[in-house]
Design a protein around this motif. Sequence first.
Motif, PDB file in Angstrom:
ATOM      1  N   VAL A 123       0.848  -1.186   0.000  1.00 40.98           N
ATOM      2  CA  VAL A 123       0.000   0.000   0.000  1.00 40.98           C
ATOM      3  C   VAL A 123       0.879   1.230   0.000  1.00 40.98           C
ATOM      4  O   VAL A 123       0.661   2.196  -0.727  1.00 40.98           O
ATOM      5  CB  VAL A 123      -0.932   0.009   1.229  1.00 40.98           C
ATOM      6  CG1 VAL A 123      -1.689   1.324   1.313  1.00 40.98           C
ATOM      7  CG2 VAL A 123      -1.898  -1.160   1.161  1.00 40.98           C
ATOM      8  N   ARG A 126       2.654   1.619  -3.389  1.00 37.07           N
ATOM      9  CA  ARG A 126       1.805   2.165  -4.430  1.00 37.07           C
ATOM     10  C   ARG A 126       1.752   3.677  -4.354  1.00 37.07           C
ATOM     11  O   ARG A 126       1.494   4.347  -5.327  1.00 37.07           O
ATOM     12  CB  ARG A 126       0.387   1.607  -4.290  1.00 37.07           C
ATOM     13  CG  ARG A 126       0.244   0.257  -4.931  1.00 37.07           C
ATOM     14  CD  ARG A 126      -1.198  -0.008  -5.225  1.00 37.07           C
ATOM     15  NE  ARG A 126      -1.263  -0.958  -6.322  1.00 37.07           N
ATOM     16  CZ  ARG A 126      -2.220  -0.977  -7.208  1.00 37.07           C
ATOM     17  NH1 ARG A 126      -3.185  -0.102  -7.129  1.00 37.07           N
ATOM     18  NH2 ARG A 126      -2.232  -1.849  -8.178  1.00 37.07           N
ATOM     19  N   HIS A 133      -0.685  11.091  -3.369  1.00 33.87           N
ATOM     20  CA  HIS A 133      -1.582  10.041  -3.829  1.00 33.87           C
ATOM     21  C   HIS A 133      -1.431   9.851  -5.331  1.00 33.87           C
ATOM     22  O   HIS A 133      -0.790  10.656  -5.999  1.00 33.87           O
ATOM     23  CB  HIS A 133      -3.043  10.334  -3.456  1.00 33.87           C
ATOM     24  CG  HIS A 133      -3.489   9.480  -2.318  1.00 33.87           C
ATOM     25  ND1 HIS A 133      -4.067   8.259  -2.499  1.00 33.87           N
ATOM     26  CD2 HIS A 133      -3.396   9.662  -0.990  1.00 33.87           C
ATOM     27  CE1 HIS A 133      -4.310   7.730  -1.304  1.00 33.87           C
ATOM     28  NE2 HIS A 133      -3.915   8.560  -0.377  1.00 33.87           N
ATOM     29  N   VAL A 134      -2.058   8.790  -5.817  1.00 30.16           N
ATOM     30  CA  VAL A 134      -1.898   8.460  -7.226  1.00 30.16           C
ATOM     31  C   VAL A 134      -3.253   8.452  -7.912  1.00 30.16           C
ATOM     32  O   VAL A 134      -4.226   7.917  -7.382  1.00 30.16           O
ATOM     33  CB  VAL A 134      -1.238   7.070  -7.387  1.00 30.16           C
ATOM     34  CG1 VAL A 134      -1.219   6.648  -8.848  1.00 30.16           C
ATOM     35  CG2 VAL A 134       0.174   7.094  -6.829  1.00 30.16           C
ATOM     36  N   SER A 135      -3.319   9.085  -9.086  1.00 28.68           N
ATOM     37  CA  SER A 135      -4.537   9.016  -9.884  1.00 28.68           C
ATOM     38  C   SER A 135      -4.345   7.973 -10.972  1.00 28.68           C
ATOM     39  O   SER A 135      -3.420   8.049 -11.764  1.00 28.68           O
ATOM     40  CB  SER A 135      -4.838  10.380 -10.516  1.00 28.68           C
ATOM     41  OG  SER A 135      -5.956  10.272 -11.362  1.00 28.68           O
ATOM     42  N   GLY A 136      -5.220   6.983 -10.967  1.00 28.19           N
ATOM     43  CA  GLY A 136      -5.166   5.956 -11.993  1.00 28.19           C
ATOM     44  C   GLY A 136      -6.569   5.512 -12.292  1.00 28.19           C
ATOM     45  O   GLY A 136      -7.507   5.980 -11.656  1.00 28.19           O
ATOM     46  N   ALA A 137      -6.715   4.604 -13.226  1.00 25.47           N
ATOM     47  CA  ALA A 137      -8.042   4.079 -13.516  1.00 25.47           C
ATOM     48  C   ALA A 137      -8.594   3.460 -12.231  1.00 25.47           C
ATOM     49  O   ALA A 137      -7.849   2.911 -11.433  1.00 25.47           O
ATOM     50  CB  ALA A 137      -7.956   3.021 -14.606  1.00 25.47           C
ATOM     51  N   THR A 138      -9.891   3.579 -12.043  1.00 20.99           N
ATOM     52  CA  THR A 138     -10.529   3.134 -10.814  1.00 20.99           C
ATOM     53  C   THR A 138     -10.100   1.718 -10.434  1.00 20.99           C
ATOM     54  O   THR A 138     -10.294   0.781 -11.189  1.00 20.99           O
ATOM     55  CB  THR A 138     -12.063   3.151 -10.972  1.00 20.99           C
ATOM     56  OG1 THR A 138     -12.422   4.429 -11.448  1.00 20.99           O
ATOM     57  CG2 THR A 138     -12.733   2.871  -9.646  1.00 20.99           C
ATOM     58  N   GLU A 139      -9.525   1.613  -9.257  1.00 23.14           N
ATOM     59  CA  GLU A 139      -9.089   0.293  -8.820  1.00 23.14           C
ATOM     60  C   GLU A 139     -10.297  -0.500  -8.342  1.00 23.14           C
ATOM     61  O   GLU A 139     -11.197   0.046  -7.727  1.00 23.14           O
ATOM     62  CB  GLU A 139      -8.103   0.440  -7.665  1.00 23.14           C
ATOM     63  CG  GLU A 139      -6.803   1.084  -8.095  1.00 23.14           C
ATOM     64  CD  GLU A 139      -6.006   1.558  -6.897  1.00 23.14           C
ATOM     65  OE1 GLU A 139      -5.742   0.738  -6.014  1.00 23.14           O
ATOM     66  OE2 GLU A 139      -5.674   2.746  -6.852  1.00 23.14           O
ATOM     67  N   SER A 140     -10.275  -1.788  -8.611  1.00 23.67           N
ATOM     68  CA  SER A 140     -11.392  -2.600  -8.154  1.00 23.67           C
ATOM     69  C   SER A 140     -11.148  -2.985  -6.699  1.00 23.67           C
ATOM     70  O   SER A 140     -10.070  -2.801  -6.157  1.00 23.67           O
ATOM     71  CB  SER A 140     -11.534  -3.849  -9.004  1.00 23.67           C
ATOM     72  OG  SER A 140     -10.549  -4.777  -8.621  1.00 23.67           O
ATOM     73  N   THR A 141     -12.188  -3.518  -6.073  1.00 23.71           N
ATOM     74  CA  THR A 141     -12.056  -3.907  -4.674  1.00 23.71           C
ATOM     75  C   THR A 141     -11.723  -5.387  -4.541  1.00 23.71           C
ATOM     76  O   THR A 141     -11.833  -5.946  -3.466  1.00 23.71           O
ATOM     77  CB  THR A 141     -13.371  -3.628  -3.914  1.00 23.71           C
ATOM     78  OG1 THR A 141     -14.441  -4.186  -4.675  1.00 23.71           O
ATOM     79  CG2 THR A 141     -13.604  -2.160  -3.729  1.00 23.71           C
ATOM     80  N   PHE A 144     -10.070  -6.939  -1.591  1.00 26.83           N
ATOM     81  CA  PHE A 144     -10.705  -6.994  -0.279  1.00 26.83           C
ATOM     82  C   PHE A 144     -11.880  -7.964  -0.222  1.00 26.83           C
ATOM     83  O   PHE A 144     -12.463  -8.175   0.820  1.00 26.83           O
ATOM     84  CB  PHE A 144     -11.196  -5.595   0.117  1.00 26.83           C
ATOM     85  CG  PHE A 144     -10.066  -4.622   0.240  1.00 26.83           C
ATOM     86  CD1 PHE A 144      -9.403  -4.468   1.445  1.00 26.83           C
ATOM     87  CD2 PHE A 144      -9.633  -3.908  -0.861  1.00 26.83           C
ATOM     88  CE1 PHE A 144      -8.331  -3.594   1.557  1.00 26.83           C
ATOM     89  CE2 PHE A 144      -8.560  -3.035  -0.758  1.00 26.83           C
ATOM     90  CZ  PHE A 144      -7.921  -2.880   0.448  1.00 26.83           C
ATOM     91  N   ILE A 145     -12.219  -8.543  -1.375  1.00 35.69           N
ATOM     92  CA  ILE A 145     -13.435  -9.345  -1.440  1.00 35.69           C
ATOM     93  C   ILE A 145     -13.370 -10.572  -0.531  1.00 35.69           C
ATOM     94  O   ILE A 145     -14.351 -10.919   0.123  1.00 35.69           O
ATOM     95  CB  ILE A 145     -13.740  -9.734  -2.910  1.00 35.69           C
ATOM     96  CG1 ILE A 145     -14.201  -8.492  -3.655  1.00 35.69           C
ATOM     97  CG2 ILE A 145     -14.783 -10.824  -2.996  1.00 35.69           C
ATOM     98  CD1 ILE A 145     -15.296  -7.681  -2.958  1.00 35.69           C
TER      99      ILE A 145
END
Lengths: 157, 328
Positions: A123, A126, A133-141, A144-145
């Motif tokens: 973490v 990254r 902070h970093v701007s990137g394409a929306t990270e999926s969850t 954490f699933i």
Amino acid sequence: MSRPSSKWVALCTAAIGITYAAGYVVTDQQNSLASNASVTGTHAQESLAKKHQNTQKDGQADHRSNSANTKYKDGTYSGEGMNRIGSVAVSVTIKNGKITRVQITDCTTSYPKSKIEQLPAQVIARQSSNVDHVSGATESTNDFIAAVTNALSQAQS
Amino acid sequence: MEFERRFIGMDTLITIKVVSDKPPEQIDAIINQSVENFYYVEHVCSRFESDSELMRLCRHTREPVPVSPLLYHAVSFALEVAKESDGAFDPTIGRAMELRGFNRNYLHGQSISSSFADSADVDYHDIELIGDRYIYLKRALVIDLNAVVKGMAVDLTANAMKQAGLANFLINAGGDIYVSGNNDQKEPWRIGIRDPFHREQCVGIVCMRQGAICTSGNYERRMHPNSEESHLFKPNTHQSPRGLSSCTVVAPFAMLADAFSTTAYVLGLERGMNKMEELGFDCLMITHTANQFFTQKFKENLLWNVLIDRSFEKKVFRQNALLNIEKC
């Protein structure tokens, strides 16, 4: 920043301003279509209470049509899972049979930055040493699933 | 002192950072109150819950439906973006999204199938606003607001935090970022733009005191692991654009940055860049061949900073991060 077109700035100022001022309003269409009444509230706590009442109403309506929505028992459950980050712990809150909160438990309370070493290394990696902070394409969850599923298995009624 | 909170919402990881001298309990209370906006927006606008206000609206065709101010403004904004982009952005793609496999609620895994909306050729002209409270759907369709509402939740949260007296903060909803004031070094917030080809790295850094930045890309949400098709596609052909890997847009509001990074991505390199110049949003596009294209004022406006050593290994990367944090 360049000079963004004033039309768009005005549009967003209005959209955010009006929505914010309206507070937490959920129009119950089943009711309002019949009686033309809607639930309104202010930004104070009472509006939250109303929102929850409203949620409850929806939940009851669903109870008749869709039993899948009531399969969880109310409460707060914690779960852990392994993923590419390492071990992750989450806390899942169920209200009226629905998932209302998913917090990442080792980071949920505010803490001074000196404790951040306890965060999983990746973490931190990254975020890099150079950026806030970093701007990137929306990270999926997806990461954490496993932990969420683990918590939900305890909430099954 | 810097405070941080992380939670899961809208199928992504949300981080809030606050720099403030206020007592921790007070910061905690403000954050608790502010993040309600995320839960509220998700509750109203989720396409993955059959009883969200959005999905209840979608089940009413050819009758005016009264909606909440949030839903009204989210739909109204999406329609404006659709008009501006001549349909490259289109909020009526919900059913097509479901059919592409983006149909599962990320929390409990149940999928949704809105077979009532199977007429394939709907577009944004099929949604009408009536007055300032009613929405009228001419045909059965599923509205997708996912390129708008994450940004909107960020903007509402930012608004709540400002109203509560916080000046220095950052909100990151899975790469959709809004900043205000300074970081804990009393400097503008430094935001890295992720390298689509080496995801642990950044292609460069922008510095911002006020405003939003959002990146759309095809690299986090694919239909299948090896597929070129992703959640981003052209509404008319239902195909993902092939030329771009990511598109970053900077704007005064997160809902603008969110919607227009998607729009510019779908418009493609030339049309997208032209549109961003026309509207005055700074934009960076990275092509499949790793070429970078900037709007004219991007580097100047955002103090663009290319990382000098891009070859750092993960280990060094990590150690530096730890060292840097310990120094604070």
